[in-house]
Design a protein around this motif. Sequence first.
Motif, PDB file in Angstrom:
ATOM      1  N   LEU A 150      28.113  88.758  39.268  1.00  0.00           N
ATOM      2  CA  LEU A 150      29.542  88.469  39.117  1.00  0.00           C
ATOM      3  C   LEU A 150      30.345  89.057  40.276  1.00  0.00           C
ATOM      4  O   LEU A 150      31.244  88.408  40.820  1.00  0.00           O
ATOM      5  CB  LEU A 150      30.050  89.026  37.783  1.00  0.00           C
ATOM      6  N   VAL A 151      30.002  90.279  40.669  1.00  0.00           N
ATOM      7  CA  VAL A 151      30.667  90.886  41.826  1.00  0.00           C
ATOM      8  C   VAL A 151      30.389  90.061  43.077  1.00  0.00           C
ATOM      9  O   VAL A 151      31.278  89.805  43.893  1.00  0.00           O
ATOM     10  CB  VAL A 151      30.200  92.344  42.012  1.00  0.00           C
ATOM     11  N   VAL A 195      33.102  88.457  45.784  1.00  0.00           N
ATOM     12  CA  VAL A 195      33.312  89.004  47.129  1.00  0.00           C
ATOM     13  C   VAL A 195      32.509  88.306  48.223  1.00  0.00           C
ATOM     14  O   VAL A 195      32.783  88.508  49.408  1.00  0.00           O
ATOM     15  CB  VAL A 195      32.982  90.522  47.153  1.00  0.00           C
ATOM     16  N   ASP A 196      31.521  87.497  47.840  1.00  0.00           N
ATOM     17  CA  ASP A 196      30.640  86.880  48.837  1.00  0.00           C
ATOM     18  C   ASP A 196      30.923  85.384  48.913  1.00  0.00           C
ATOM     19  O   ASP A 196      30.621  84.640  47.972  1.00  0.00           O
ATOM     20  CB  ASP A 196      29.178  87.121  48.451  1.00  0.00           C
ATOM     21  N   ALA A 247      25.526  82.124  42.373  1.00  0.00           N
ATOM     22  CA  ALA A 247      25.575  81.347  41.126  1.00  0.00           C
ATOM     23  C   ALA A 247      24.211  81.290  40.462  1.00  0.00           C
ATOM     24  O   ALA A 247      24.087  81.479  39.243  1.00  0.00           O
ATOM     25  CB  ALA A 247      26.103  79.942  41.408  1.00  0.00           C
ATOM     26  N   LYS A 248      23.167  81.006  41.254  1.00  0.00           N
ATOM     27  CA  LYS A 248      21.822  80.933  40.674  1.00  0.00           C
ATOM     28  C   LYS A 248      21.376  82.279  40.095  1.00  0.00           C
ATOM     29  O   LYS A 248      20.878  82.323  38.961  1.00  0.00           O
ATOM     30  CB  LYS A 248      20.821  80.424  41.705  1.00  0.00           C
ATOM     31  N   PRO A 249      21.529  83.398  40.822  1.00  0.00           N
ATOM     32  CA  PRO A 249      21.158  84.687  40.223  1.00  0.00           C
ATOM     33  C   PRO A 249      21.892  84.963  38.912  1.00  0.00           C
ATOM     34  O   PRO A 249      21.298  85.507  37.971  1.00  0.00           O
ATOM     35  CB  PRO A 249      21.553  85.699  41.303  1.00  0.00           C
ATOM     36  N   LEU A 250      23.161  84.592  38.842  1.00  0.00           N
ATOM     37  CA  LEU A 250      23.916  84.807  37.605  1.00  0.00           C
ATOM     38  C   LEU A 250      23.306  84.020  36.461  1.00  0.00           C
ATOM     39  O   LEU A 250      23.088  84.556  35.359  1.00  0.00           O
ATOM     40  CB  LEU A 250      25.378  84.407  37.800  1.00  0.00           C
ATOM     41  N   ALA A 286      19.961  87.789  50.896  1.00  0.00           N
ATOM     42  CA  ALA A 286      19.630  87.350  52.252  1.00  0.00           C
ATOM     43  C   ALA A 286      20.325  86.045  52.624  1.00  0.00           C
ATOM     44  O   ALA A 286      20.210  85.582  53.769  1.00  0.00           O
ATOM     45  CB  ALA A 286      18.117  87.179  52.380  1.00  0.00           C
ATOM     46  N   GLY A 287      21.023  85.438  51.673  1.00  0.00           N
ATOM     47  CA  GLY A 287      21.761  84.219  51.941  1.00  0.00           C
ATOM     48  C   GLY A 287      20.905  82.971  52.029  1.00  0.00           C
ATOM     49  O   GLY A 287      21.261  82.013  52.711  1.00  0.00           O
ATOM     50  N   THR A 288      19.767  82.973  51.317  1.00  0.00           N
ATOM     51  CA  THR A 288      18.883  81.815  51.352  1.00  0.00           C
ATOM     52  C   THR A 288      18.500  81.417  49.927  1.00  0.00           C
ATOM     53  O   THR A 288      18.878  82.075  48.964  1.00  0.00           O
ATOM     54  CB  THR A 288      17.620  82.122  52.182  1.00  0.00           C
ATOM     55  N   THR A 289      17.739  80.341  49.822  1.00  0.00           N
ATOM     56  CA  THR A 289      17.320  79.875  48.496  1.00  0.00           C
ATOM     57  C   THR A 289      15.967  80.465  48.132  1.00  0.00           C
ATOM     58  O   THR A 289      15.112  80.667  48.998  1.00  0.00           O
ATOM     59  CB  THR A 289      17.235  78.333  48.451  1.00  0.00           C
TER      60      THR A 289
END
Length: 316
Positions: A37-38, A42-43, A54-57, A108-111
Amino acid sequence: MTVTTRRPTPVILARFGWHRPLLWLSLAMIAFVAVALVGLLVDPRTVTEAAVWAKPLKFAISTLVYSLTLSWMLALLARGTRLAWWAGATIAAFLAVELVIIFGAAAAGTTSHFNTTTPLAVALWGTMAVSITIVWSATVVVALLLFRADLGDPARSLAIRSGVVIALLGMGLAFLMTGPTAAQLSDFQGIAGAHTVGIPDGGPGVPLLGWSTVAGDLRIPHFVGMHAMQLMPIAALLLEFGSRRFAVLGQARTRRDVLIVLSVLYLGIVATLTGQALAGQSIVRPDATMVAISTSLFLTAAVAVSVIVARGRRVS
């Protein structure tokens, strides 16, 4: 003929204590949800046109619900408790592995899914594939133990068992997403597999869930099927509460038969959603055939439930 009605005993919250590794995992997922959520706040980065966190959430919430439900179910077992403990511990360990990889990829900003762009990505994707296969197999063990167990009220027993079986089918649908699409094979860019059918992943989607609104999406039957584990026991609980107001629901047979209908309806919904996704059809734009099938499913279930209730009233 008179049938004696008997209200079911209260839903068992814990007979021998909830499964602790799964319970600890569910508690850890609360922290994971907070981190995601954070991250969303912020990202600003995106992956396949969706917010990177979104996916991790979604996975953290799903894992929280799944592990908490399974921890409760394992607490209901009086036989095979040692095997059940190890099955639950295995599920907890490998779900944790998967979540760590998903969160690491987001950082890391990837899938994390379908990614074969680098040797590290291949290793991580392979680890996830093995992990979820182990989780699925261990859940099969839990299902078998639940079928052997005395879970008390027959309606409740049916709800728990059918919920786990449908959830296993829903989990298994994830394997349909792992093969490379024709477009990926013709112009390989390091991604092998997709959630959507008909277009590449990304594009317009349902808020938060991200399900495609312009193409078929296999995440939908996967999601709906998995959560039978919660929805079927909840249906049994609602029928038990209903028995306090409606005498006919005090009959275990009536509640059980209603839950049989709901189980078949649930399977029909999962099958319909799977067919719709494979046909490349958006969940928000069903064609006439899908509307007809869905309407028939619900009308048939409504008629069946009405007949069951009417029969129960006649024999009470």
